[in-house]
Design a protein around this motif. Structure first.
Motif, PDB file in Angstrom:
ATOM      1  N   ALA A  73      40.566  44.392  40.233  1.00 13.15           N
ATOM      2  CA  ALA A  73      40.972  43.376  41.207  1.00 13.15           C
ATOM      3  C   ALA A  73      41.866  44.030  42.272  1.00 13.15           C
ATOM      4  O   ALA A  73      42.397  45.124  42.065  1.00 13.15           O
ATOM      5  CB  ALA A  73      41.714  42.243  40.501  1.00 13.15           C
ATOM      6  N   PRO A  74      42.074  43.358  43.400  1.00  7.84           N
ATOM      7  CA  PRO A  74      42.904  43.960  44.462  1.00  7.84           C
ATOM      8  C   PRO A  74      44.342  44.232  44.055  1.00  7.84           C
ATOM      9  O   PRO A  74      45.015  45.066  44.667  1.00  7.84           O
ATOM     10  CB  PRO A  74      42.840  42.904  45.590  1.00  7.84           C
ATOM     11  N   SER A  75      44.840  43.556  43.032  1.00  8.02           N
ATOM     12  CA  SER A  75      46.227  43.787  42.595  1.00  8.02           C
ATOM     13  C   SER A  75      46.296  43.741  41.076  1.00  8.02           C
ATOM     14  O   SER A  75      45.467  43.111  40.399  1.00  8.02           O
ATOM     15  CB  SER A  75      47.170  42.729  43.186  1.00  8.02           C
ATOM     16  N   GLY A  76      47.322  44.412  40.557  1.00  2.00           N
ATOM     17  CA  GLY A  76      47.529  44.376  39.119  1.00  2.00           C
ATOM     18  C   GLY A  76      47.872  42.992  38.617  1.00  2.00           C
ATOM     19  O   GLY A  76      47.549  42.640  37.476  1.00  2.00           O
ATOM     20  N   ALA A  77      48.521  42.199  39.488  1.00  3.77           N
ATOM     21  CA  ALA A  77      48.878  40.840  39.077  1.00  3.77           C
ATOM     22  C   ALA A  77      47.627  40.026  38.768  1.00  3.77           C
ATOM     23  O   ALA A  77      47.589  39.249  37.802  1.00  3.77           O
ATOM     24  CB  ALA A  77      49.713  40.177  40.168  1.00  3.77           C
ATOM     25  N   LEU A  78      46.586  40.185  39.610  1.00  2.00           N
ATOM     26  CA  LEU A  78      45.334  39.473  39.350  1.00  2.00           C
ATOM     27  C   LEU A  78      44.663  39.994  38.072  1.00  2.00           C
ATOM     28  O   LEU A  78      44.139  39.206  37.271  1.00  2.00           O
ATOM     29  CB  LEU A  78      44.397  39.629  40.533  1.00  2.00           C
ATOM     30  N   ASP A  79      44.682  41.312  37.902  1.00  2.00           N
ATOM     31  CA  ASP A  79      44.090  41.878  36.682  1.00  2.00           C
ATOM     32  C   ASP A  79      44.742  41.275  35.437  1.00  2.00           C
ATOM     33  O   ASP A  79      44.050  40.886  34.481  1.00  2.00           O
ATOM     34  CB  ASP A  79      44.294  43.403  36.655  1.00  2.00           C
ATOM     35  N   GLU A  80      46.063  41.183  35.467  1.00  2.00           N
ATOM     36  CA  GLU A  80      46.758  40.663  34.291  1.00  2.00           C
ATOM     37  C   GLU A  80      46.525  39.170  34.110  1.00  2.00           C
ATOM     38  O   GLU A  80      46.488  38.666  32.978  1.00  2.00           O
ATOM     39  CB  GLU A  80      48.260  40.970  34.394  1.00  2.00           C
ATOM     40  N   GLN A  81      46.346  38.483  35.203  1.00  2.00           N
ATOM     41  CA  GLN A  81      46.030  37.046  35.114  1.00  2.00           C
ATOM     42  C   GLN A  81      44.720  36.848  34.363  1.00  2.00           C
ATOM     43  O   GLN A  81      44.607  35.950  33.517  1.00  2.00           O
ATOM     44  CB  GLN A  81      45.927  36.461  36.524  1.00  2.00           C
ATOM     45  N   PHE A  82      43.730  37.677  34.645  1.00  2.00           N
ATOM     46  CA  PHE A  82      42.429  37.564  33.966  1.00  2.00           C
ATOM     47  C   PHE A  82      42.540  37.998  32.493  1.00  2.00           C
ATOM     48  O   PHE A  82      41.906  37.404  31.617  1.00  2.00           O
ATOM     49  CB  PHE A  82      41.386  38.409  34.689  1.00  2.00           C
ATOM     50  N   ALA A  83      43.371  39.013  32.233  1.00  2.00           N
ATOM     51  CA  ALA A  83      43.568  39.451  30.860  1.00  2.00           C
ATOM     52  C   ALA A  83      44.239  38.363  30.027  1.00  2.00           C
ATOM     53  O   ALA A  83      43.862  38.124  28.857  1.00  2.00           O
ATOM     54  CB  ALA A  83      44.406  40.730  30.820  1.00  2.00           C
ATOM     55  N   GLU A  84      45.220  37.696  30.601  1.00  2.00           N
ATOM     56  CA  GLU A  84      45.879  36.600  29.890  1.00  2.00           C
ATOM     57  C   GLU A  84      44.904  35.447  29.623  1.00  2.00           C
ATOM     58  O   GLU A  84      44.997  34.782  28.591  1.00  2.00           O
ATOM     59  CB  GLU A  84      47.065  36.101  30.716  1.00  2.00           C
ATOM     60  N   ALA A  85      43.962  35.228  30.533  1.00  2.00           N
ATOM     61  CA  ALA A  85      42.961  34.176  30.309  1.00  2.00           C
ATOM     62  C   ALA A  85      42.120  34.518  29.090  1.00  2.00           C
ATOM     63  O   ALA A  85      41.738  33.616  28.310  1.00  2.00           O
ATOM     64  CB  ALA A  85      42.079  34.041  31.560  1.00  2.00           C
TER      65      ALA A  85
END
Length: 214
Positions: free
Chosen positions: A195-207
């Motif tokens: 994803a464009p940012s690590g914050a988005l990557d982690e959001q998907f991982a938490e999902a």
């Protein structure tokens, strides 16, 4: 008048005893030859039997050496083992798919990895259009999250106090990794990258992690 002597009669009379003598001499000689031949045949038979016995003895295979019994397996004593909890493959697949679905919903192309408590990869999914670097990055984020039982965004802050953490092989201190816990202990890690940012990557991982709590 004296009777005329018949010479042939005398010869015949003289010849008979001679023939009788010759016949008498021939019988013992023949008997001796018979005994010699019989003895020779018996000796040959015995010699042949002995030779056959020797050949048979030489040809007989040697008995295989007796094998020693295998040592009995040793069992460890009580209190020397422990039981650990691991995520099942079905649960890992469910979490990975939930993370990928969250990224698709946000129109992001990512790769997802789920590792077990020992850091071994259980599932890897690469979304359509995800960059080639995202595949390995997702695994390393998942490995880092399960190793420290914390989201990787939180672990990034620890580098200020312990900068050498990033030198540990297999780790990646970037946001995008989330631990999966069972009774507070880590049993798996989910990593997302691309994803464009690590914050988005982690959001998907938490999902993905939340999908296992339902």
């Amino acid at each position: 008048m004296n009777p005329t002597s018949n010479p042939s009669s005398h010869r015949s009379s003289d010849a008979r005893p001679a023939a009788s003598h010759r016949s008498s001499d021939a019988r013992p000689a023949a008997s001796r030859r018979g005994r010699i031949l019989a003895g020779t045949a018996a000796a040959v038979a015995l010699l042949g039997a002995g030779t056959f016995g020797a050949v048979s003895a030489a040809a007989a295979p040697a008995a295989p050496p007796a094998q020693s019994a295998a040592p009995a397996a040793t069992s460890v004593g009580k209190g020397l083992t422990r039981t650990t909890t691991h995520l099942t493959l079905a649960a890992a697949t469910q979490a990975a798919q939930a993370a990928l679905d969250a990224a698709k919903k946000a129109d992001r192309q990512v790769s997802v990895a789920v590792v077990d408590r020992d850091g071994s990869v259980l599932v890897q999914l690469r979304g359509d259009g995800a960059g080639p670097q995202s595949y390995e990055s997702a695994v390393r984020k998942a490995y880092t999250a399960v190793s420290w039982n914390a989201p990787t965004s939180e672990l990034v802050g620890r580098l200020g106090q312990a900068p050498t953490l990033k030198d540990i092989p297999g780790t990646l201190f970037l946001a995008g990794g989330a631990p999966v816990r069972a009774e507070g202990a880590p049993v798996a890690g989910i990593g997302v990258a691309g994803a464009p940012s690590g914050a988005l990557d982690e959001q998907f991982a938490e999902a993905g992690a939340r999908a296992l709590g339902k």
